[in-house]
Design an enzyme around this catalytic site. Sequence first.
Site, PDB file in Angstrom:
ATOM      1  N   TRP A  10       2.068 -10.413  -4.489  1.00 35.68           N
ATOM      2  CA  TRP A  10       2.486 -11.443  -5.483  1.00 35.68           C
ATOM      3  C   TRP A  10       3.939 -11.567  -6.599  1.00 35.68           C
ATOM      4  O   TRP A  10       4.413 -12.346  -6.335  1.00 35.68           O
ATOM      5  CB  TRP A  10       1.499 -12.647  -5.613  1.00 35.68           C
ATOM      6  CG  TRP A  10       0.720 -13.071  -4.809  1.00 35.68           C
ATOM      7  CD1 TRP A  10       0.719 -13.269  -3.404  1.00 35.68           C
ATOM      8  CD2 TRP A  10      -0.434 -14.238  -5.308  1.00 35.68           C
ATOM      9  NE1 TRP A  10      -0.224 -13.504  -3.244  1.00 35.68           N
ATOM     10  CE2 TRP A  10      -0.683 -14.337  -4.656  1.00 35.68           C
ATOM     11  CE3 TRP A  10      -0.043 -14.801  -6.560  1.00 35.68           C
ATOM     12  CZ2 TRP A  10      -1.870 -15.501  -4.809  1.00 35.68           C
ATOM     13  CZ3 TRP A  10      -1.308 -15.772  -6.753  1.00 35.68           C
ATOM     14  CH2 TRP A  10      -2.229 -16.587  -5.588  1.00 35.68           C
ATOM     15  N   GLU A 170       3.588   3.480   0.755  1.00 40.04           N
ATOM     16  CA  GLU A 170       4.937   2.756   0.780  1.00 40.04           C
ATOM     17  C   GLU A 170       5.605   3.135   1.044  1.00 40.04           C
ATOM     18  O   GLU A 170       6.896   3.309   0.062  1.00 40.04           O
ATOM     19  CB  GLU A 170       4.938   1.379  -0.284  1.00 40.04           C
ATOM     20  CG  GLU A 170       3.146   0.505  -0.439  1.00 40.04           C
ATOM     21  CD  GLU A 170       3.699  -1.131  -0.968  1.00 40.04           C
ATOM     22  OE1 GLU A 170       3.401  -1.395  -0.550  1.00 40.04           O
ATOM     23  OE2 GLU A 170       4.020  -0.936  -2.794  1.00 40.04           O
ATOM     24  N   GLY A 176      10.123  -4.729   1.564  1.00 41.16           N
ATOM     25  CA  GLY A 176      11.377  -6.070   0.745  1.00 41.16           C
ATOM     26  C   GLY A 176      11.960  -5.883   2.386  1.00 41.16           C
ATOM     27  O   GLY A 176      12.871  -7.113   2.406  1.00 41.16           O
ATOM     28  N   GLY A 237       3.219  -7.671   0.730  1.00 39.27           N
ATOM     29  CA  GLY A 237       4.078  -8.354  -0.212  1.00 39.27           C
ATOM     30  C   GLY A 237       4.805  -9.696  -0.390  1.00 39.27           C
ATOM     31  O   GLY A 237       4.019 -10.612   0.265  1.00 39.27           O
ATOM     32  N   GLY A 238       6.298  -9.847   0.355  1.00 40.29           N
ATOM     33  CA  GLY A 238       6.581 -11.029   0.809  1.00 40.29           C
ATOM     34  C   GLY A 238       5.406 -11.914   1.763  1.00 40.29           C
ATOM     35  O   GLY A 238       5.329 -13.015   1.364  1.00 40.29           O
TER      36      GLY A 238
HETATM   37  C1  PEP Z   1       5.217  -4.767  -1.556  1.00 36.97           C
HETATM   38  O1  PEP Z   1       6.077  -4.874  -2.260  1.00 36.97           O
HETATM   39  O2  PEP Z   1       4.252  -4.196  -2.218  1.00 36.97           O
HETATM   40  C2  PEP Z   1       5.662  -4.465  -0.102  1.00 36.97           C
HETATM   41  C3  PEP Z   1       5.018  -4.007   0.824  1.00 36.97           C
HETATM   42  O3  PEP Z   1       5.901  -5.891   0.024  1.00 36.97           O
HETATM   43  P1  PEP Z   1       7.074  -6.502   0.924  1.00 36.97           P
HETATM   44  O4  PEP Z   1       5.771  -6.436   2.404  1.00 36.97           O
HETATM   45  O5  PEP Z   1       7.332  -7.308   0.989  1.00 36.97           O
HETATM   46  O6  PEP Z   1       7.662  -5.413   2.069  1.00 36.97           O
END
Ligand code: PEP
Length: 254
Positions: A10, A170, A176, A237-238
């Site tokens: 979050w 990641e 993001g 994330g989002g």
């Molecule tokens: C994260 O911050 O771990 C991430 C995967 O963000 P998002 O899904 O928003 O790209």
Amino acid sequence: MAVKIVAGNWKMNLNRGEAQALVSEITGMLSDEVTHPVKVILFPANIYIGAIVQLTSSDHRIAIGAQNCSNKESGAFTGEVSAAMLKSIGCHYVLIGHSERRAYFGETNTLLSEKIDLAIKHLLHPVYCIGELLEDRNNKKHFDVIQNQLTEGIFHLDATAFEKCIIAYEPVWAIGTGLTASAEQAQEMHAYIRQLIEKKYGGIIAENTTILYGGSCNDQNAKELFGLKDVDGGLIGGASLKSRSFVNIIKSLP
Ligand code: PEP
């Protein structure tokens, strides 16, 4: 076989009421719509962890983690939160080395290895985040970067300690941004990570290590990503901030 997991990061979002509402929507949808066993980890801001542990206590499929912990055991480190404190409020996981911590707070692999040691000592499961910059990929250095992050950050652990950990791949350029790694890019890197784990800890541990994908994963692309041989779920994330999309992503686990 590696445990499949969907985790929601979050970040620094949601006030207390919004966080509580999101949790109750997620628990409600899970109990109405998901009958098979799934494993979900929520990573709220530290100040909500205690309350959210209580709110989710009746659903054994949900565990709670922190987004960071200190690299110090205890003492005069104003503003820091230790692994022992997190454990004492019912937290079971901790993100270590998220790219935002590496980029905005200057966290190095060496510092992260200290956090991992303290997390393990206090019986938290580290979720060690690794990933290359776009520049690294364009310069064909992405495999080297990942190898280095693993070698310096986590491969100092013995096998018993390493088995407590989860790896989250990641790619920084995908976080993001709305840009997701293609299925080929994700599978290629996850297979490489598993190969490095095998070289260090052997085939059984490599096979059993959960390797999550993170980076603009959403309810449109999760099924394809989670269907890949070496992708064991996602760090979201989002899309974890909206109950509908998050639960749809959970439902995309094979
Ligand atoms: C994260 O911050 O771990 C991430 C995967 O963000 P998002 O899904 O928003 O790209």
